[in-house]
Enzyme design. Structure first.
Site, PDB file in Angstrom:
ATOM      1  N   GLY A 230       1.399  -1.467   4.252  1.00 33.12           N
ATOM      2  CA  GLY A 230       1.472  -0.265   3.873  1.00 33.12           C
ATOM      3  C   GLY A 230       2.735   0.657   4.654  1.00 33.12           C
TER       4      GLY A 230
ATOM      5  N   GLU B  87      -8.652   0.487  -3.275  1.00 30.36           N
ATOM      6  CA  GLU B  87      -9.306   0.732  -2.026  1.00 30.36           C
ATOM      7  C   GLU B  87     -10.501   2.050  -2.144  1.00 30.36           C
ATOM      8  OE1 GLU B  87      -7.188   0.852   1.545  1.00 30.36           O
ATOM      9  OE2 GLU B  87      -6.207  -0.779   1.283  1.00 30.36           O
TER      10      GLU B  87
ATOM     11  N   ASP C 224      -0.021   4.388  -0.174  1.00 34.04           N
ATOM     12  CA  ASP C 224      -0.659   5.740   0.175  1.00 34.04           C
ATOM     13  C   ASP C 224       0.141   6.828   1.067  1.00 34.04           C
ATOM     14  OD1 ASP C 224      -3.202   4.573  -0.886  1.00 34.04           O
ATOM     15  OD2 ASP C 224      -4.014   4.266   1.301  1.00 34.04           O
ATOM     16  N   HIS C 225       1.024   5.925   1.845  1.00 39.15           N
ATOM     17  CA  HIS C 225       1.731   7.014   2.749  1.00 39.15           C
ATOM     18  C   HIS C 225       3.058   7.680   1.789  1.00 39.15           C
ATOM     19  CE1 HIS C 225      -0.165   6.167   6.367  1.00 39.15           C
ATOM     20  NE2 HIS C 225      -0.204   5.031   5.930  1.00 39.15           N
TER      21      HIS C 225
ATOM     22  N   HIS D  51      -3.828  -4.503   7.683  1.00 35.66           N
ATOM     23  CA  HIS D  51      -3.946  -3.216   8.536  1.00 35.66           C
ATOM     24  C   HIS D  51      -3.273  -3.618   9.867  1.00 35.66           C
ATOM     25  CE1 HIS D  51      -5.476   0.279  10.113  1.00 35.66           C
ATOM     26  NE2 HIS D  51      -5.819   0.750   8.860  1.00 35.66           N
TER      27      HIS D  51
ATOM     28  N   THR E 168      -6.829   6.901   9.659  1.00 34.46           N
ATOM     29  CA  THR E 168      -6.862   5.738   8.912  1.00 34.46           C
ATOM     30  C   THR E 168      -8.090   5.029   8.815  1.00 34.46           C
ATOM     31  OG1 THR E 168      -5.484   3.890   7.816  1.00 34.46           O
ATOM     32  CG2 THR E 168      -5.398   4.611  10.433  1.00 34.46           C
ATOM     33  N   THR E 169      -8.449   3.971   8.045  1.00 34.99           N
ATOM     34  CA  THR E 169      -9.309   3.075   8.058  1.00 34.99           C
ATOM     35  C   THR E 169      -9.612   2.445   9.543  1.00 34.99           C
ATOM     36  OG1 THR E 169      -9.056   2.842   5.742  1.00 34.99           O
ATOM     37  CG2 THR E 169     -10.789   1.327   6.945  1.00 34.99           C
TER      38      THR E 169
ATOM     39  N   GLU F  28     -11.373  -8.906   2.764  1.00 35.94           N
ATOM     40  CA  GLU F  28     -10.038  -8.521   3.472  1.00 35.94           C
ATOM     41  C   GLU F  28     -10.329  -8.513   4.664  1.00 35.94           C
ATOM     42  OE1 GLU F  28      -7.445  -5.546   1.932  1.00 35.94           O
ATOM     43  OE2 GLU F  28      -6.700  -5.020   3.825  1.00 35.94           O
TER      44      GLU F  28
ATOM     45  N   ASN G 105       0.814  -1.226   0.002  1.00 32.25           N
ATOM     46  CA  ASN G 105      -0.011  -0.052  -0.159  1.00 32.25           C
ATOM     47  C   ASN G 105       0.965   1.266  -0.127  1.00 32.25           C
ATOM     48  OD1 ASN G 105      -1.347   2.256   1.028  1.00 32.25           O
ATOM     49  ND2 ASN G 105      -3.083   0.884   1.543  1.00 32.25           N
TER      50      ASN G 105
ATOM     51  N   HIS H 244      -5.578   3.735  -1.876  1.00 31.22           N
ATOM     52  CA  HIS H 244      -6.785   3.971  -1.426  1.00 31.22           C
ATOM     53  C   HIS H 244      -7.358   5.343  -2.038  1.00 31.22           C
ATOM     54  CE1 HIS H 244      -9.877   4.602   2.427  1.00 31.22           C
ATOM     55  NE2 HIS H 244     -10.299   4.822   1.217  1.00 31.22           N
TER      56      HIS H 244
ATOM     57  N   ARG I 291      -7.080  12.833   0.214  1.00 29.54           N
ATOM     58  CA  ARG I 291      -5.850  13.539   0.992  1.00 29.54           C
ATOM     59  C   ARG I 291      -4.589  12.896   0.635  1.00 29.54           C
ATOM     60  NH1 ARG I 291      -7.354  10.410   6.659  1.00 29.54           N
ATOM     61  NH2 ARG I 291      -9.325  11.531   6.514  1.00 29.54           N
ATOM     62  N   HIS I 292      -4.652  11.996   0.054  1.00 31.94           N
ATOM     63  CA  HIS I 292      -3.179  11.308  -0.201  1.00 31.94           C
ATOM     64  C   HIS I 292      -3.304  11.016  -2.011  1.00 31.94           C
ATOM     65  CE1 HIS I 292      -5.200   7.532   1.012  1.00 31.94           C
ATOM     66  NE2 HIS I 292      -5.003   7.647   2.304  1.00 31.94           N
TER      67      HIS I 292
ATOM     68  N   ARG J 192      -9.349   8.306  -1.560  1.00 28.35           N
ATOM     69  CA  ARG J 192     -10.063   8.761  -0.575  1.00 28.35           C
ATOM     70  C   ARG J 192     -11.180   9.718  -1.055  1.00 28.35           C
ATOM     71  NH1 ARG J 192      -8.968   7.035   4.978  1.00 28.35           N
ATOM     72  NH2 ARG J 192     -10.759   8.211   5.754  1.00 28.35           N
TER      73      ARG J 192
END
Ligand code: PXP
Length: 253
Positions: A212, A70, A9-10, A190, A100-101, A151, A7, A43, A49-50, A45
């Site tokens: 991630g 995602e 995203d970061h 996660h 985060t989720t 998942e 992942n 993801h 945001r990312h 969103r």
């Protein structure tokens, strides 16, 4: 053998912190693949945001592995998904205020919407996975709304203190067995880290782990390709990496 979805995203989070063009998650995805990623997860969103729409479009064109998107269960996201054709969609709950989720989907309160959404995406030839807590009722609901994959949320296992971790691990194992008997295919993720991933990677029946934050964090020290390579070893050869994990723990103390 369990595969590794990275992942990214970061990486986009660092870029968005300055609203600039670097680091580019699209370029970094190629490094993750060189390190052994079996898939790239992003993801998109609703608040962007990312990950940005441009990332999705370019990743779809460039990555050589599988793209897992995602997204929240909305019409906007469904349209974006069908247009861009990821290899898999993972539906996640989304709250604007969360960092985060935070937990699995609440399928019961969104059953009608999810049934339509899952059906439409799968009709377009894209398999749908639902991010759920590892409970039998959630598995049964996933089946009811037509999903072919789930998942399992590993956050509770990851956050548990040492005397609760075994119970959370058992819960995950039982959920995998139950999912399989219902005919569902299983991913998980996660909160997994280099230190806690091996027992989860040892569970038979989990096809892919999506990881991630810990990989992107480690990449700051060793580079993304090496960070992915290290995680890939833990995921594919769990319980065989005592010295490596101990060396990480020493660096942390
Ligand atoms: N799986 C899902 C459904 C997620 O939402 C996330 C976080 O975006 C992950 C896996 C990866 O979690 P982490 O960054 O804690 O490894």
């Amino acid at each position: 053998m369990t595969s590794l979805g990275v992942n990214i995203d970061h990486i986009a989070n660092v870029r968005q912190a300055r609203q600039t063009t670097e680091p580019d998650p699209v370029q970094m995805a190629l490094l993750a693949e060189l390190g052994g990623a079996d898939g790239i997860t992003i993801h998109l969103r609703e608040d962007r945001r990312h990950i940005q729409d441009r990332d999705l479009i370019l990743l779809r064109e460039t990555i050589q592995t599988r793209l897992n998107l995602e997204m929240a269960a909305t019409k906007e996201m469904m349209d974006i998904c069908i247009k861009n054709r990821p290899d898999m969609v993972t539906i996640v709950p989304e709250r604007r205020e969360e960092v985060t989720t935070e937990g699995g989907l609440d399928i019961s309160n969104n059953q009608k919407n999810l049934t339509i959404l899952v059906g439409s995406i799968q009709e377009a030839g894209i398999p749908v996975s639902l991010f759920i807590d590892p409970f039998l009722d959630q598995l049964e609901k996933s089946l009811e709304v037509g999903a072919t994959w789930v998942e399992l949320h590993t956050g509770k296992y990851a956050d548990a203190d040492w005397n609760n971790q075994t119970a959370e691990l058992s819960r995950l194992k039982e959920a995998v067995t139950a999912a399989q008997s219902l005919g569902l295919r299983v991913n998980a993720g996660h909160g997994l880290t280099y230190q806690n991933v091996e027992p989860v990677a040892s569970i038979d029946g989990i096809e892919e782990l999506n990881i991630g934050h810990t990989i992107v964090s480690r990449a700051i020290a060793v580079g993304l390709k090496d960070a992915v390579q290290e995680m890939k070893r833990l995921v594919t050869e769990p319980r065989n990496n005592k010295l490596f994990v101990e060396s990480l723990n020493k660096n942390h103390s």
